[in-house]
Motif scaffolding. Structure first.
Motif, PDB file in Angstrom:
ATOM      1  N   MET A   1       0.814  -1.174   0.000  1.00  0.00           N
ATOM      2  CA  MET A   1       0.000   0.000   0.000  1.00  0.00           C
ATOM      3  C   MET A   1       0.870   1.255   0.000  1.00  0.00           C
ATOM      4  O   MET A   1       0.492   2.262  -0.557  1.00  0.00           O
ATOM      5  N   HIS A   2       1.988   1.163   0.600  1.00  0.00           N
ATOM      6  CA  HIS A   2       2.894   2.299   0.693  1.00  0.00           C
ATOM      7  C   HIS A   2       3.404   2.703  -0.697  1.00  0.00           C
ATOM      8  O   HIS A   2       3.494   3.892  -0.999  1.00  0.00           O
ATOM      9  N   LYS A   3       3.712   1.709  -1.528  1.00  0.00           N
ATOM     10  CA  LYS A   3       4.211   1.988  -2.873  1.00  0.00           C
ATOM     11  C   LYS A   3       3.133   2.630  -3.741  1.00  0.00           C
ATOM     12  O   LYS A   3       3.418   3.529  -4.528  1.00  0.00           O
ATOM     13  N   SER A   4       1.905   2.196  -3.606  1.00  0.00           N
ATOM     14  CA  SER A   4       0.834   2.757  -4.439  1.00  0.00           C
ATOM     15  C   SER A   4       0.532   4.205  -4.046  1.00  0.00           C
ATOM     16  O   SER A   4       0.207   5.025  -4.898  1.00  0.00           O
ATOM     17  N   SER A   5       0.630   4.546  -2.764  1.00  0.00           N
ATOM     18  CA  SER A   5       0.384   5.929  -2.361  1.00  0.00           C
ATOM     19  C   SER A   5       1.501   6.837  -2.857  1.00  0.00           C
ATOM     20  O   SER A   5       1.261   7.983  -3.235  1.00  0.00           O
ATOM     21  N   ARG A   6       2.725   6.341  -2.908  1.00  0.00           N
ATOM     22  CA  ARG A   6       3.844   7.108  -3.471  1.00  0.00           C
ATOM     23  C   ARG A   6       3.624   7.352  -4.957  1.00  0.00           C
ATOM     24  O   ARG A   6       3.874   8.443  -5.460  1.00  0.00           O
ATOM     25  N   LEU A   7       3.166   6.326  -5.634  1.00  0.00           N
ATOM     26  CA  LEU A   7       2.905   6.428  -7.060  1.00  0.00           C
ATOM     27  C   LEU A   7       1.795   7.449  -7.328  1.00  0.00           C
ATOM     28  O   LEU A   7       1.906   8.274  -8.244  1.00  0.00           O
ATOM     29  N   MET A   8       0.738   7.427  -6.528  1.00  0.00           N
ATOM     30  CA  MET A   8      -0.352   8.377  -6.698  1.00  0.00           C
ATOM     31  C   MET A   8       0.125   9.807  -6.442  1.00  0.00           C
ATOM     32  O   MET A   8      -0.247  10.738  -7.154  1.00  0.00           O
ATOM     33  N   LEU A   9       0.962   9.981  -5.423  1.00  0.00           N
ATOM     34  CA  LEU A   9       1.508  11.293  -5.126  1.00  0.00           C
ATOM     35  C   LEU A   9       2.390  11.783  -6.273  1.00  0.00           C
ATOM     36  O   LEU A   9       2.318  12.946  -6.679  1.00  0.00           O
ATOM     37  N   LEU A  10       3.193  10.902  -6.812  1.00  0.00           N
ATOM     38  CA  LEU A  10       4.059  11.246  -7.937  1.00  0.00           C
ATOM     39  C   LEU A  10       3.233  11.637  -9.160  1.00  0.00           C
ATOM     40  O   LEU A  10       3.539  12.616  -9.843  1.00  0.00           O
ATOM     41  N   ALA A  12       0.192  12.836  -9.182  1.00  0.00           N
ATOM     42  CA  ALA A  12      -0.477  14.105  -8.899  1.00  0.00           C
ATOM     43  C   ALA A  12       0.487  15.271  -9.096  1.00  0.00           C
ATOM     44  O   ALA A  12       0.123  16.302  -9.679  1.00  0.00           O
ATOM     45  N   CYS A  13       1.720  15.111  -8.629  1.00  0.00           N
ATOM     46  CA  CYS A  13       2.726  16.164  -8.825  1.00  0.00           C
ATOM     47  C   CYS A  13       3.024  16.372 -10.307  1.00  0.00           C
ATOM     48  O   CYS A  13       3.163  17.498 -10.773  1.00  0.00           O
ATOM     49  N   ALA A  14       3.113  15.271 -11.036  1.00  0.00           N
ATOM     50  CA  ALA A  14       3.386  15.364 -12.468  1.00  0.00           C
ATOM     51  C   ALA A  14       2.251  16.077 -13.187  1.00  0.00           C
ATOM     52  O   ALA A  14       2.473  16.891 -14.085  1.00  0.00           O
ATOM     53  N   ALA A  15       1.020  15.799 -12.802  1.00  0.00           N
ATOM     54  CA  ALA A  15      -0.134  16.451 -13.436  1.00  0.00           C
ATOM     55  C   ALA A  15      -0.143  17.946 -13.149  1.00  0.00           C
ATOM     56  O   ALA A  15      -0.438  18.758 -14.029  1.00  0.00           O
ATOM     57  N   LEU A  16       0.185  18.327 -11.942  1.00  0.00           N
ATOM     58  CA  LEU A  16       0.202  19.745 -11.596  1.00  0.00           C
ATOM     59  C   LEU A  16       1.321  20.495 -12.305  1.00  0.00           C
ATOM     60  O   LEU A  16       1.126  21.615 -12.769  1.00  0.00           O
ATOM     61  N   THR A  17       2.489  19.897 -12.386  1.00  0.00           N
ATOM     62  CA  THR A  17       3.599  20.588 -13.048  1.00  0.00           C
ATOM     63  C   THR A  17       3.405  20.646 -14.559  1.00  0.00           C
ATOM     64  O   THR A  17       3.876  21.578 -15.204  1.00  0.00           O
ATOM     65  N   SER A  18       2.701  19.672 -15.135  1.00  0.00           N
ATOM     66  CA  SER A  18       2.474  19.727 -16.578  1.00  0.00           C
ATOM     67  C   SER A  18       1.553  20.886 -16.941  1.00  0.00           C
ATOM     68  O   SER A  18       1.664  21.452 -18.019  1.00  0.00           O
TER      69      SER A  18
END
Length: 123
Positions: A1-10, A12-18
């Motif tokens: 579960m920890h890996k999937s939350s990191r992936l979701m955070l990543l 989300a950051c990528a979407a905002l910076t794009s």
């Protein structure tokens, strides 16, 4: 579960910076456009100077080669005709015609009335 939350955070950051990266830039000011045009003209002149310097160097190498071959007594064929090297001269920025007030007058050009009278039937 920890890996999937990191992936979701990543993601989300990528979407905002794009969104920021795809933002439209404002148009250039007239001053910036003039500066860009002058930089382009200077770059074109620099490439002409480089071509001239290359031409002169090639001519110098060819004449040295021919002279050495003649001194050695070897058969030297006539050189191939090439266009002469043309010096582009010093860089001169194009004057800003808009600021100088050199606008063309509205209306027909001087050649237009002459062309119209030439096509008119003669009586």
């Amino acid at each position: 579960m920890h890996k999937s939350s990191r992936l979701m955070l990543l993601l989300a950051c990528a979407a905002l910076t794009s969104q920021v990266a795809l933002a439209k830039l404002p148009p250039l000011s007239e001053e910036a456009q003039a500066k860009a045009a002058e930089a382009a003209a200077k770059a074109a002149w620099s490439s002409k100077v480089a071509a001239y310097q290359l031409c002169v160097a090639q001519d110098r190498v060819a004449s040295t080669y021919r002279a050495k071959r003649m001194m050695a007594g070897a058969e030297v064929k006539p050189p191939v005709e090439t266009p002469p090297c043309t010096d582009p001269g010093p860089f001169a920025a194009a004057p800003n015609l808009e600021k100088a007030g050199a606008h063309s007058a509205p209306g027909p050009t001087p050649a237009a009335p002459a062309a119209a009278s030439a096509s008119a039937p003669k009586s």
